[in-house]
Design an enzyme around this catalytic site. Structure first.
Site, PDB file in Angstrom:
ATOM      1  N   LYS A 252       0.828  -1.198   0.000  1.00  0.00           N
ATOM      2  CA  LYS A 252       0.000   0.000   0.000  1.00  0.00           C
ATOM      3  C   LYS A 252       0.864   1.250   0.000  1.00  0.00           C
ATOM      4  CE  LYS A 252      -3.393  -2.206   2.867  1.00  0.00           C
ATOM      5  NZ  LYS A 252      -4.400  -2.194   3.875  1.00  0.00           N
ATOM      6  N   ARG A 253       1.728   1.289   0.966  1.00  0.00           N
ATOM      7  CA  ARG A 253       2.462   2.517   1.214  1.00  0.00           C
ATOM      8  C   ARG A 253       3.274   2.931   0.019  1.00  0.00           C
ATOM      9  NH1 ARG A 253       2.682  -2.069   4.361  1.00  0.00           N
ATOM     10  NH2 ARG A 253       4.716  -2.447   3.526  1.00  0.00           N
TER      11      ARG A 253
END
Length: 496
Positions: A252-253
RNA sequence: GGCCCCUUCGUCUAGCGGCCUAGGAUGCCACCCUUUCAAGGUGGAGACACGGGUUCGAGUCCCGUAGGGGCUACCA
Protein backbone atom coordinates in the site's frame (compact mmCIF):
# COMPACT_ATOMS: atom_id res chain seq x y z
CA UNK A 1 -28.01 -26.34 4.88
CA UNK A 2 -25.43 -27.22 2.27
CA UNK A 3 -24.75 -30.87 1.73
CA UNK A 4 -21.42 -32.18 2.91
CA UNK A 5 -20.06 -32.16 -0.61
CA UNK A 6 -20.80 -28.51 -1.30
CA UNK A 7 -18.02 -26.25 -2.44
CA UNK A 8 -17.69 -23.42 0.03
CA UNK A 9 -14.92 -20.86 -0.15
CA UNK A 10 -14.33 -17.76 1.84
CA UNK A 11 -12.48 -14.49 2.04
CA UNK A 12 -11.43 -13.69 5.57
CA UNK A 13 -9.85 -10.25 5.80
CA UNK A 14 -8.82 -8.35 8.85
CA UNK A 15 -10.63 -5.05 9.17
CA UNK A 16 -7.53 -2.92 8.87
CA UNK A 17 -8.68 -0.25 6.46
CA UNK A 18 -9.11 0.16 2.72
CA UNK A 19 -9.06 -2.98 0.63
CA UNK A 20 -5.85 -3.81 -1.12
CA UNK A 21 -6.05 -5.13 -4.67
CA UNK A 22 -3.89 -8.12 -3.76
CA UNK A 23 -6.36 -9.27 -1.14
CA UNK A 24 -9.20 -8.77 -3.54
CA UNK A 25 -7.50 -10.90 -6.14
CA UNK A 26 -7.31 -13.76 -3.64
CA UNK A 27 -10.97 -13.19 -2.89
CA UNK A 28 -11.76 -13.18 -6.59
CA UNK A 29 -10.13 -16.56 -7.09
CA UNK A 30 -12.07 -18.00 -4.17
CA UNK A 31 -15.25 -16.44 -5.52
CA UNK A 32 -14.66 -17.78 -9.03
CA UNK A 33 -14.09 -21.25 -7.68
CA UNK A 34 -17.30 -21.20 -5.68
CA UNK A 35 -19.27 -19.90 -8.65
CA UNK A 36 -17.68 -22.41 -10.97
CA UNK A 37 -18.97 -25.21 -8.82
CA UNK A 38 -22.29 -23.72 -7.82
CA UNK A 39 -21.09 -23.38 -4.25
CA UNK A 40 -21.14 -20.60 -1.70
CA UNK A 41 -18.78 -17.74 -1.12
CA UNK A 42 -18.53 -16.50 2.43
CA UNK A 43 -17.14 -13.31 3.92
CA UNK A 44 -15.75 -13.55 7.42
CA UNK A 45 -14.19 -10.74 9.37
CA UNK A 46 -11.08 -11.69 11.31
CA UNK A 47 -10.88 -9.02 13.95
CA UNK A 48 -8.96 -10.88 16.60
CA UNK A 49 -6.20 -8.31 16.80
CA UNK A 50 -7.90 -5.56 18.69
CA UNK A 51 -5.03 -3.15 18.18
CA UNK A 52 -5.23 -3.27 14.41
CA UNK A 53 -8.95 -2.98 13.89
CA UNK A 54 -9.97 0.13 12.00
CA UNK A 55 -13.58 1.32 12.26
CA UNK A 56 -15.38 1.45 8.95
CA UNK A 57 -13.30 -1.31 7.41
CA UNK A 58 -16.19 -3.68 6.91
CA UNK A 59 -18.06 -1.04 4.96
CA UNK A 60 -15.00 -0.55 2.75
CA UNK A 61 -14.72 -4.27 2.14
CA UNK A 62 -18.37 -4.50 1.22
CA UNK A 63 -18.09 -1.49 -1.06
CA UNK A 64 -15.17 -3.11 -2.86
CA UNK A 65 -17.12 -6.29 -3.52
CA UNK A 66 -20.13 -4.34 -4.57
CA UNK A 67 -18.19 -2.24 -7.04
CA UNK A 68 -16.63 -5.30 -8.61
CA UNK A 69 -19.94 -7.10 -8.73
CA UNK A 70 -18.81 -10.01 -6.57
CA UNK A 71 -21.79 -11.26 -4.64
CA UNK A 72 -21.46 -12.72 -1.19
CA UNK A 73 -23.66 -15.58 0.01
CA UNK A 74 -23.02 -15.36 3.74
CA UNK A 75 -21.37 -12.66 5.75
CA UNK A 76 -21.61 -10.23 8.63
CA UNK A 77 -23.91 -7.91 6.68
CA UNK A 78 -26.43 -10.58 5.64
CA UNK A 79 -25.95 -13.36 8.13
CA UNK A 80 -26.24 -16.99 7.14
CA UNK A 81 -26.61 -20.45 8.62
CA UNK A 82 -23.31 -20.27 10.51
CA UNK A 83 -23.55 -16.76 11.90
CA UNK A 84 -22.04 -14.76 13.37
CA UNK A 85 -19.42 -14.06 10.69
CA UNK A 86 -17.26 -11.81 12.79
CA UNK A 87 -14.64 -13.47 14.93
CA UNK A 88 -14.89 -11.16 17.90
CA UNK A 89 -18.44 -12.46 18.28
CA UNK A 90 -17.33 -16.08 18.33
CA UNK A 91 -14.84 -16.00 21.20
CA UNK A 92 -16.49 -18.82 23.12
CA UNK A 93 -15.95 -21.22 20.25
CA UNK A 94 -12.22 -20.57 20.21
CA UNK A 95 -11.87 -20.75 23.95
CA UNK A 96 -13.69 -24.07 24.00
CA UNK A 97 -11.46 -25.46 21.27
CA UNK A 98 -8.33 -24.27 23.05
CA UNK A 99 -9.43 -25.81 26.31
CA UNK A 100 -10.26 -29.04 24.59
CA UNK A 101 -6.75 -29.13 23.19
CA UNK A 102 -5.28 -28.53 26.63
CA UNK A 103 -7.36 -31.30 28.09
CA UNK A 104 -6.37 -33.72 25.38
CA UNK A 105 -2.72 -32.89 25.96
CA UNK A 106 -2.24 -31.25 22.58
CA UNK A 107 -1.76 -27.79 24.00
CA UNK A 108 -0.57 -26.20 27.21
CA UNK A 109 -0.67 -23.04 29.20
CA UNK A 110 2.43 -20.95 28.91
CA UNK A 111 3.16 -18.36 31.56
CA UNK A 112 6.17 -16.78 29.94
CA UNK A 113 6.29 -13.03 30.43
CA UNK A 114 7.11 -10.51 27.77
CA UNK A 115 10.56 -10.14 29.32
CA UNK A 116 11.20 -13.86 29.24
CA UNK A 117 10.16 -13.95 25.61
CA UNK A 118 12.40 -11.03 24.75
CA UNK A 119 15.38 -12.78 26.34
CA UNK A 120 14.71 -15.96 24.45
CA UNK A 121 14.58 -14.03 21.23
CA UNK A 122 17.83 -12.32 22.00
CA UNK A 123 19.42 -15.65 22.79
CA UNK A 124 18.79 -16.93 19.32
CA UNK A 125 16.01 -19.43 18.62
CA UNK A 126 12.42 -18.69 19.40
CA UNK A 127 10.33 -19.79 22.30
CA UNK A 128 12.19 -22.57 24.13
CA UNK A 129 9.08 -24.48 25.24
CA UNK A 130 9.93 -23.95 28.90
CA UNK A 131 6.32 -24.36 30.02
CA UNK A 132 5.52 -27.25 27.74
CA UNK A 133 6.18 -29.93 30.29
CA UNK A 134 5.30 -28.11 33.47
CA UNK A 135 3.39 -30.39 35.83
CA UNK A 136 -0.36 -29.72 35.83
CA UNK A 137 -0.44 -28.95 39.52
CA UNK A 138 2.24 -26.32 39.16
CA UNK A 139 0.45 -24.70 36.24
CA UNK A 140 -2.82 -24.73 38.16
CA UNK A 141 -1.01 -23.01 40.98
CA UNK A 142 0.33 -20.24 38.78
CA UNK A 143 -3.07 -19.77 37.27
CA UNK A 144 -4.71 -19.58 40.68
CA UNK A 145 -2.30 -16.82 41.58
CA UNK A 146 -3.59 -14.84 38.64
CA UNK A 147 -0.47 -15.25 36.51
CA UNK A 148 -1.43 -14.37 32.92
CA UNK A 149 -0.89 -17.10 30.34
CA UNK A 150 -1.35 -18.01 26.73
CA UNK A 151 -2.24 -21.38 25.33
CA UNK A 152 0.35 -22.87 23.05
CA UNK A 153 0.16 -25.81 20.70
CA UNK A 154 2.40 -28.81 21.40
CA UNK A 155 4.04 -29.24 18.06
CA UNK A 156 5.40 -32.75 17.52
CA UNK A 157 9.15 -32.72 18.15
CA UNK A 158 10.03 -35.35 15.58
CA UNK A 159 8.91 -36.55 12.22
CA UNK A 160 7.55 -34.45 9.41
CA UNK A 161 4.26 -32.91 8.41
CA UNK A 162 3.26 -33.21 4.81
CA UNK A 163 0.70 -30.88 3.35
CA UNK A 164 -1.18 -31.11 0.10
CA UNK A 165 -1.53 -27.86 -1.76
CA UNK A 166 -3.80 -27.73 -4.81
CA UNK A 167 -1.40 -25.52 -6.67
CA UNK A 168 1.95 -26.95 -5.68
CA UNK A 169 1.29 -30.52 -4.67
CA UNK A 170 2.94 -32.05 -1.60
CA UNK A 171 5.01 -29.90 0.69
CA UNK A 172 7.07 -31.42 3.44
CA UNK A 173 8.12 -29.76 6.70
CA UNK A 174 10.39 -31.19 9.37
CA UNK A 175 8.59 -30.89 12.68
CA UNK A 176 11.71 -30.11 14.67
CA UNK A 177 12.02 -26.81 12.81
CA UNK A 178 8.61 -25.67 13.96
CA UNK A 179 7.55 -23.75 17.01
CA UNK A 180 4.89 -24.10 19.67
CA UNK A 181 2.61 -21.42 18.34
CA UNK A 182 0.28 -19.38 20.50
CA UNK A 183 -3.34 -20.39 20.03
CA UNK A 184 -5.08 -18.26 22.59
CA UNK A 185 -3.64 -14.93 23.66
CA UNK A 186 -3.59 -13.74 27.23
CA UNK A 187 -6.47 -11.38 26.51
CA UNK A 188 -8.63 -14.38 25.70
CA UNK A 189 -8.64 -13.69 21.99
CA UNK A 190 -7.49 -16.44 19.64
CA UNK A 191 -4.68 -16.07 17.14
CA UNK A 192 -5.36 -16.52 13.47
CA UNK A 193 -4.07 -20.08 13.62
CA UNK A 194 -6.75 -21.27 16.00
CA UNK A 195 -9.57 -19.00 14.95
CA UNK A 196 -9.55 -19.72 11.24
CA UNK A 197 -9.57 -23.46 11.78
CA UNK A 198 -12.43 -23.34 14.23
CA UNK A 199 -14.40 -21.14 11.86
CA UNK A 200 -13.55 -22.93 8.67
CA UNK A 201 -14.63 -26.13 10.32
CA UNK A 202 -17.88 -24.81 11.74
CA UNK A 203 -18.67 -22.90 8.57
CA UNK A 204 -18.06 -26.01 6.48
CA UNK A 205 -15.47 -24.39 4.27
CA UNK A 206 -14.40 -26.92 1.66
CA UNK A 207 -11.44 -25.04 0.19
CA UNK A 208 -9.17 -22.70 2.05
CA UNK A 209 -7.63 -20.21 -0.35
CA UNK A 210 -5.13 -17.75 1.02
CA UNK A 211 -1.92 -16.03 0.03
CA UNK A 212 1.43 -17.86 -0.01
CA UNK A 213 2.66 -16.08 3.05
CA UNK A 214 0.62 -18.65 4.95
CA UNK A 215 2.63 -21.54 3.64
CA UNK A 216 5.12 -21.57 6.52
CA UNK A 217 2.32 -22.06 9.02
CA UNK A 218 0.64 -24.73 6.92
CA UNK A 219 2.14 -27.60 8.97
CA UNK A 220 0.94 -26.00 12.21
CA UNK A 221 -2.55 -25.85 10.75
CA UNK A 222 -2.46 -29.43 9.57
CA UNK A 223 -1.41 -30.55 13.03
CA UNK A 224 -4.17 -28.50 14.56
CA UNK A 225 -6.86 -29.92 12.32
CA UNK A 226 -5.70 -33.36 13.29
CA UNK A 227 -5.47 -32.60 16.99
CA UNK A 228 -8.99 -31.27 16.88
CA UNK A 229 -10.09 -34.40 15.09
CA UNK A 230 -11.72 -32.56 12.23
CA UNK A 231 -11.67 -33.45 8.56
CA UNK A 232 -9.37 -31.12 6.70
CA UNK A 233 -10.57 -29.03 3.76
CA UNK A 234 -8.47 -28.61 0.63
CA UNK A 235 -5.84 -25.89 0.55
CA UNK A 236 -4.68 -23.57 -2.18
CA UNK A 237 -1.94 -21.10 -1.37
CA UNK A 238 -2.28 -18.36 -3.91
CA UNK A 239 0.67 -16.54 -5.45
CA UNK A 240 0.85 -12.85 -4.66
CA UNK A 241 1.24 -9.64 -6.59
CA UNK A 242 4.69 -8.09 -6.50
CA UNK A 243 5.55 -4.46 -7.13
CA UNK A 244 5.68 -3.55 -10.86
CA UNK A 245 9.46 -3.84 -10.83
CA UNK A 246 9.16 -7.34 -9.39
CA UNK A 247 10.77 -6.32 -6.10
CA UNK A 248 8.81 -7.10 -3.00
CA UNK A 249 5.18 -7.66 -2.30
CA UNK A 250 2.84 -5.08 -3.76
CA UNK A 251 2.43 -2.72 -0.89
CA UNK A 252 0.00 0.00 0.00
CA UNK A 253 2.46 2.52 1.21
CA UNK A 254 4.99 2.35 -1.52
CA UNK A 255 2.69 1.95 -4.44
CA UNK A 256 0.28 4.71 -4.06
CA UNK A 257 2.54 6.93 -6.05
CA UNK A 258 5.26 4.90 -7.62
CA UNK A 259 5.91 2.95 -10.71
CA UNK A 260 8.91 2.67 -12.98
CA UNK A 261 7.78 5.64 -15.03
CA UNK A 262 7.01 7.61 -11.90
CA UNK A 263 3.32 7.31 -12.58
CA UNK A 264 0.76 6.79 -9.94
CA UNK A 265 -0.41 3.22 -9.69
CA UNK A 266 -3.72 2.25 -8.12
CA UNK A 267 -3.43 -0.33 -5.36
CA UNK A 268 -6.44 0.18 -3.16
CA UNK A 269 -9.74 -0.85 -4.63
CA UNK A 270 -11.32 2.55 -4.34
CA UNK A 271 -8.41 4.01 -6.28
CA UNK A 272 -9.44 2.01 -9.33
CA UNK A 273 -12.83 3.61 -9.56
CA UNK A 274 -11.30 6.97 -8.77
CA UNK A 275 -8.82 6.50 -11.60
CA UNK A 276 -11.61 5.80 -14.08
CA UNK A 277 -11.26 2.08 -14.53
CA UNK A 278 -14.29 -0.08 -15.23
CA UNK A 279 -14.95 -2.88 -12.76
CA UNK A 280 -15.27 -5.41 -15.57
CA UNK A 281 -11.84 -4.41 -16.85
CA UNK A 282 -10.36 -4.74 -13.38
CA UNK A 283 -11.82 -8.22 -12.98
CA UNK A 284 -10.52 -9.26 -16.39
CA UNK A 285 -7.12 -7.83 -15.51
CA UNK A 286 -6.91 -9.58 -12.16
CA UNK A 287 -8.15 -12.89 -13.48
CA UNK A 288 -5.42 -12.91 -16.08
CA UNK A 289 -2.64 -12.76 -13.54
CA UNK A 290 -1.70 -16.19 -12.25
CA UNK A 291 -4.45 -17.77 -14.27
CA UNK A 292 -5.56 -17.48 -17.85
CA UNK A 293 -8.73 -18.07 -19.75
CA UNK A 294 -6.82 -19.97 -22.36
CA UNK A 295 -6.07 -20.22 -26.02
CA UNK A 296 -4.78 -16.74 -26.47
CA UNK A 297 -7.96 -15.05 -25.37
CA UNK A 298 -7.11 -11.99 -23.37
CA UNK A 299 -10.49 -10.36 -23.13
CA UNK A 300 -13.27 -12.30 -21.46
CA UNK A 301 -16.20 -11.73 -19.17
CA UNK A 302 -16.62 -12.90 -15.58
CA UNK A 303 -19.23 -15.35 -16.81
CA UNK A 304 -16.70 -16.85 -19.19
CA UNK A 305 -14.07 -16.99 -16.48
CA UNK A 306 -16.48 -18.82 -14.23
CA UNK A 307 -16.97 -21.50 -16.87
CA UNK A 308 -13.31 -22.37 -16.91
CA UNK A 309 -11.78 -21.31 -13.63
CA UNK A 310 -9.83 -23.90 -11.71
CA UNK A 311 -7.61 -23.48 -8.67
CA UNK A 312 -5.38 -26.31 -9.81
CA UNK A 313 -4.53 -24.35 -12.93
CA UNK A 314 -3.27 -21.37 -10.97
CA UNK A 315 0.36 -20.54 -11.68
CA UNK A 316 2.41 -21.04 -8.50
CA UNK A 317 4.75 -18.15 -9.22
CA UNK A 318 4.24 -14.65 -7.88
CA UNK A 319 3.82 -11.95 -10.50
CA UNK A 320 4.95 -8.41 -10.96
CA UNK A 321 1.92 -6.19 -11.09
CA UNK A 322 1.34 -5.66 -14.84
CA UNK A 323 -0.47 -2.39 -14.45
CA UNK A 324 0.15 -1.18 -18.03
CA UNK A 325 -2.08 -3.95 -19.27
CA UNK A 326 -4.97 -2.58 -17.28
CA UNK A 327 -4.87 0.65 -19.26
CA UNK A 328 -5.16 -1.29 -22.47
CA UNK A 329 -7.91 -3.52 -21.14
CA UNK A 330 -9.80 -0.55 -19.83
CA UNK A 331 -9.68 1.15 -23.22
CA UNK A 332 -10.95 -2.06 -24.79
CA UNK A 333 -13.85 -2.19 -22.39
CA UNK A 334 -14.66 1.44 -23.03
CA UNK A 335 -14.64 0.81 -26.77
CA UNK A 336 -17.06 -2.04 -26.35
CA UNK A 337 -19.42 -0.38 -23.92
CA UNK A 338 -22.87 0.57 -25.22
CA UNK A 339 -23.14 4.33 -25.66
CA UNK A 340 -25.89 4.62 -23.08
CA UNK A 341 -23.72 2.86 -20.54
CA UNK A 342 -20.77 5.05 -21.38
CA UNK A 343 -22.89 8.16 -20.92
CA UNK A 344 -24.04 6.92 -17.56
CA UNK A 345 -20.43 6.46 -16.47
CA UNK A 346 -19.12 9.70 -17.92
CA UNK A 347 -21.77 12.02 -16.58
CA UNK A 348 -20.77 11.97 -12.90
CA UNK A 349 -17.14 12.45 -13.82
CA UNK A 350 -17.88 15.56 -15.84
CA UNK A 351 -20.17 16.83 -13.14
CA UNK A 352 -17.53 16.28 -10.50
CA UNK A 353 -15.31 18.59 -12.54
CA UNK A 354 -17.94 21.27 -12.41
CA UNK A 355 -19.51 20.88 -15.82
CA UNK A 356 -23.25 21.07 -16.35
CA UNK A 357 -23.98 18.05 -18.47
CA UNK A 358 -26.67 18.21 -21.11
CA UNK A 359 -27.92 14.70 -21.79
CA UNK A 360 -28.41 15.15 -25.50
CA UNK A 361 -24.99 16.66 -25.96
CA UNK A 362 -23.34 13.91 -23.96
CA UNK A 363 -25.09 11.43 -26.17
CA UNK A 364 -23.53 13.00 -29.24
CA UNK A 365 -20.09 13.34 -27.74
CA UNK A 366 -19.73 9.95 -26.10
CA UNK A 367 -19.48 7.91 -29.30
CA UNK A 368 -16.74 10.20 -30.55
CA UNK A 369 -14.73 9.47 -27.43
CA UNK A 370 -14.96 5.73 -27.33
CA UNK A 371 -11.79 4.91 -29.21
CA UNK A 372 -9.86 7.62 -27.44
CA UNK A 373 -10.42 7.14 -23.75
CA UNK A 374 -7.94 5.08 -21.80
CA UNK A 375 -9.59 6.01 -18.57
CA UNK A 376 -13.08 7.35 -18.04
CA UNK A 377 -11.44 10.31 -16.39
CA UNK A 378 -9.84 11.29 -19.68
CA UNK A 379 -13.22 12.64 -20.68
CA UNK A 380 -12.57 15.77 -18.69
CA UNK A 381 -9.38 16.74 -20.47
CA UNK A 382 -10.51 15.51 -23.85
CA UNK A 383 -14.09 16.61 -24.07
CA UNK A 384 -14.73 18.92 -21.16
CA UNK A 385 -14.80 21.86 -23.57
CA UNK A 386 -18.09 20.64 -25.02
CA UNK A 387 -19.74 21.26 -21.69
CA UNK A 388 -17.94 24.40 -20.69
CA UNK A 389 -19.06 27.92 -21.24
CA UNK A 390 -17.88 28.82 -24.75
CA UNK A 391 -16.92 32.23 -23.49
CA UNK A 392 -14.27 30.67 -21.32
CA UNK A 393 -12.49 28.99 -24.22
CA UNK A 394 -8.85 29.91 -24.35
CA UNK A 395 -7.10 29.72 -27.69
CA UNK A 396 -4.29 27.20 -27.43
CA UNK A 397 -0.65 28.29 -27.56
CA UNK A 398 1.32 28.04 -30.76
CA UNK A 399 3.03 24.78 -29.87
CA UNK A 400 -0.32 23.02 -29.75
CA UNK A 401 -1.58 24.71 -32.89
CA UNK A 402 1.44 24.00 -35.03
CA UNK A 403 1.27 20.43 -36.19
CA UNK A 404 4.00 18.09 -37.22
CA UNK A 405 5.63 19.15 -40.46
CA UNK A 406 4.10 22.60 -40.19
CA UNK A 407 5.30 25.99 -39.11
CA UNK A 408 3.55 29.04 -37.70
CA UNK A 409 3.17 30.81 -41.02
CA UNK A 410 1.76 27.75 -42.73
CA UNK A 411 -0.67 27.09 -39.93
CA UNK A 412 -1.89 30.66 -40.04
CA UNK A 413 -2.25 30.47 -43.78
CA UNK A 414 -4.22 27.24 -43.62
CA UNK A 415 -6.55 28.51 -40.92
CA UNK A 416 -7.07 31.87 -42.57
CA UNK A 417 -7.92 30.24 -45.86
CA UNK A 418 -10.35 27.78 -44.27
CA UNK A 419 -12.52 30.47 -42.76
CA UNK A 420 -14.35 31.62 -45.90
CA UNK A 421 -14.73 28.04 -47.09
CA UNK A 422 -16.47 27.09 -43.86
CA UNK A 423 -18.39 30.32 -43.66
CA UNK A 424 -19.89 29.60 -47.03
CA UNK A 425 -21.45 26.32 -45.92
CA UNK A 426 -25.19 26.32 -45.35
CA UNK A 427 -25.03 22.72 -44.31
CA UNK A 428 -22.56 22.56 -41.42
CA UNK A 429 -22.76 18.80 -40.99
CA UNK A 430 -19.44 17.06 -40.57
CA UNK A 431 -19.91 15.39 -43.95
CA UNK A 432 -20.35 18.72 -45.68
CA UNK A 433 -17.38 20.18 -43.84
CA UNK A 434 -15.29 17.21 -44.74
CA UNK A 435 -16.09 17.55 -48.43
CA UNK A 436 -15.42 21.27 -48.38
CA UNK A 437 -12.13 20.91 -46.53
CA UNK A 438 -11.00 18.17 -48.86
CA UNK A 439 -11.48 20.55 -51.79
CA UNK A 440 -9.87 23.33 -49.86
CA UNK A 441 -6.84 21.25 -48.96
CA UNK A 442 -6.32 20.29 -52.55
CA UNK A 443 -6.54 23.92 -53.68
CA UNK A 444 -4.33 25.15 -50.86
CA UNK A 445 -1.46 22.89 -51.70
CA UNK A 446 -1.33 21.51 -48.16
CA UNK A 447 -1.91 17.91 -47.33
CA UNK A 448 -5.23 16.83 -45.89
CA UNK A 449 -3.64 16.00 -42.60
CA UNK A 450 -1.97 19.37 -42.30
CA UNK A 451 -5.25 21.17 -42.83
CA UNK A 452 -7.36 18.91 -40.68
CA UNK A 453 -4.81 18.74 -37.90
CA UNK A 454 -4.54 22.50 -37.70
CA UNK A 455 -8.30 22.79 -37.48
CA UNK A 456 -8.42 20.11 -34.80
CA UNK A 457 -6.06 22.02 -32.58
CA UNK A 458 -7.76 25.34 -33.27
CA UNK A 459 -11.28 24.29 -32.36
CA UNK A 460 -10.54 21.81 -29.59
CA UNK A 461 -7.45 23.43 -28.18
CA UNK A 462 -5.91 19.97 -27.91
CA UNK A 463 -3.57 17.68 -29.75
CA UNK A 464 -5.74 14.65 -29.05
CA UNK A 465 -9.41 15.34 -29.51
CA UNK A 466 -12.63 13.92 -30.84
CA UNK A 467 -12.85 13.97 -34.64
CA UNK A 468 -12.48 17.52 -35.92
CA UNK A 469 -15.54 17.92 -38.11
CA UNK A 470 -17.89 16.24 -35.66
CA UNK A 471 -16.49 18.55 -33.05
CA UNK A 472 -17.20 21.59 -35.19
CA UNK A 473 -20.65 20.31 -36.02
CA UNK A 474 -21.50 20.07 -32.35
CA UNK A 475 -19.95 23.41 -31.50
CA UNK A 476 -21.80 25.02 -34.37
CA UNK A 477 -20.61 27.20 -37.18
CA UNK A 478 -20.33 30.46 -35.28
CA UNK A 479 -18.40 29.06 -32.39
CA UNK A 480 -16.13 27.04 -34.66
CA UNK A 481 -15.24 30.07 -36.75
CA UNK A 482 -14.74 32.16 -33.64
CA UNK A 483 -12.22 29.65 -32.36
CA UNK A 484 -10.34 29.54 -35.62
CA UNK A 485 -10.02 33.30 -35.47
CA UNK A 486 -8.86 33.12 -31.87
CA UNK A 487 -6.24 30.63 -32.95
CA UNK A 488 -5.01 33.05 -35.59
CA UNK A 489 -4.73 35.72 -32.96
CA UNK A 490 -2.82 33.36 -30.73
CA UNK A 491 -0.37 32.63 -33.52
CA UNK A 492 0.05 36.32 -34.20
CA UNK A 493 0.74 37.00 -30.52
CA UNK A 494 3.36 34.33 -30.54
CA UNK A 495 5.03 36.23 -33.35
CA UNK A 496 4.53 33.48 -35.84
C1' G B 1 21.05 -17.29 9.82
C1' G B 2 17.02 -21.29 9.67
C1' C B 3 12.65 -23.09 7.10
C1' C B 4 9.25 -22.90 2.87
C1' C B 5 7.80 -21.46 -2.06
C1' C B 6 9.04 -19.77 -6.97
C1' U B 7 12.13 -19.21 -11.81
C1' U B 8 9.71 -19.15 -20.27
C1' C B 9 10.40 -12.42 -24.18
C1' G B 10 10.94 -5.76 -20.04
C1' U B 11 5.97 -7.44 -18.07
C1' C B 12 1.43 -10.91 -17.87
C1' U B 13 1.38 -15.71 -19.83
C1' A B 14 0.81 -20.72 -23.31
C1' G B 15 3.66 -25.08 -22.78
C1' C B 16 1.99 -30.63 -18.16
C1' G B 17 8.82 -35.65 -22.81
C1' G B 18 8.74 -35.58 -29.27
C1' C B 19 3.09 -31.11 -32.14
C1' C B 20 8.72 -25.70 -29.86
C1' U B 21 13.55 -23.35 -35.63
C1' A B 22 9.05 -21.86 -28.00
C1' G B 23 2.80 -19.49 -29.26
C1' G B 24 -0.42 -15.18 -27.51
C1' A B 25 -0.99 -10.41 -25.04
C1' U B 26 0.96 -5.89 -23.35
C1' G B 27 4.76 -2.35 -23.78
C1' C B 28 8.46 -0.58 -27.46
C1' C B 29 9.90 0.37 -32.81
C1' A B 30 8.62 0.64 -38.11
C1' C B 31 5.23 0.80 -41.98
C1' C B 32 0.02 1.04 -43.79
C1' C B 33 -4.76 3.31 -43.30
C1' U B 34 -6.59 7.89 -41.74
C1' U B 35 -9.98 13.87 -40.16
C1' U B 36 -0.86 14.08 -39.16
C1' C B 37 -4.36 12.70 -32.60
C1' A B 38 -6.77 8.17 -31.13
C1' A B 39 -8.45 3.55 -32.79
C1' G B 40 -7.44 -0.22 -36.48
C1' G B 41 -4.10 -3.28 -39.80
C1' U B 42 0.78 -5.43 -40.99
C1' G B 43 5.66 -6.35 -39.62
C1' G B 44 10.05 -6.18 -36.25
C1' A B 45 13.30 -6.63 -31.98
C1' G B 46 12.55 -9.60 -27.55
C1' A B 47 12.62 -15.51 -23.24
C1' C B 48 13.15 -21.47 -21.72
C1' A B 49 18.52 -18.35 -15.04
C1' C B 50 23.08 -21.63 -14.86
C1' G B 51 25.38 -26.57 -14.26
C1' G B 52 24.82 -31.62 -13.88
C1' G B 53 21.97 -35.89 -14.57
C1' U B 54 17.52 -39.34 -16.38
C1' U B 55 15.92 -40.43 -21.53
C1' C B 56 16.49 -42.48 -28.22
C1' G B 57 14.71 -37.38 -27.18
C1' A B 58 13.95 -32.07 -21.93
C1' G B 59 11.35 -25.53 -21.73
C1' U B 60 8.75 -29.92 -19.94
C1' C B 61 11.30 -35.15 -15.00
C1' C B 62 15.41 -35.36 -10.88
C1' C B 63 19.65 -33.06 -8.21
C1' G B 64 22.76 -28.91 -7.31
C1' U B 65 23.96 -23.60 -7.83
C1' A B 66 22.32 -18.74 -8.45
C1' G B 67 18.49 -15.22 -8.24
C1' G B 68 13.61 -13.67 -6.47
C1' G B 69 9.60 -13.94 -2.86
C1' G B 70 7.77 -15.24 1.91
C1' C B 71 7.78 -16.88 7.08
C1' U B 72 10.68 -16.82 11.44
C1' A B 73 5.05 -12.04 16.89
C1' C B 74 0.39 -12.97 22.60
C1' C B 75 -0.38 -9.46 13.45
C1' A B 76 -3.17 -11.47 10.20
Amino acid sequence: MPSSGAIRTRYAPSPTGPQHIGGIRSALFAWLYARRHGGQFILRIEDTDRKRSVPGSVEMILAAFDWLGLDIDEGPHIGGPYAPYTQSERLELYRAAAERLVESGCAYKCFATAEELAEMRKAGGGYDRRYRDMPAAEAANLEARGQPYVIRFKMPLTGATVGEDMIRGEIRFENNKLQDAVLLKSDGYPTYHLAHIVDDHHMRISHITRAVEWLPSFPLHIQLWEALGWAKPQFAHLPVLLNPNGKGKLSKRKMKFADAAGQRVPVLVHEFSEAGYLPAAVINFLTNIGWNYGDNEEIFSVAQAIERFDLQAVNPANSAYPIAKLDWLNSQYIQRAPVAELCRLLRPILEASGYAVDAERLNRVAPLLQVRLKSLNDVVAMAGFFFADYESFQAPPADILIQRKMDGAGTAEVLRGAIPELERLDDFSHEAQHAAMLDYAKASGYRNGQVFGSLRAAVSGQKVSPPTFETMEILGKDESLRRIKLALASLADAGR
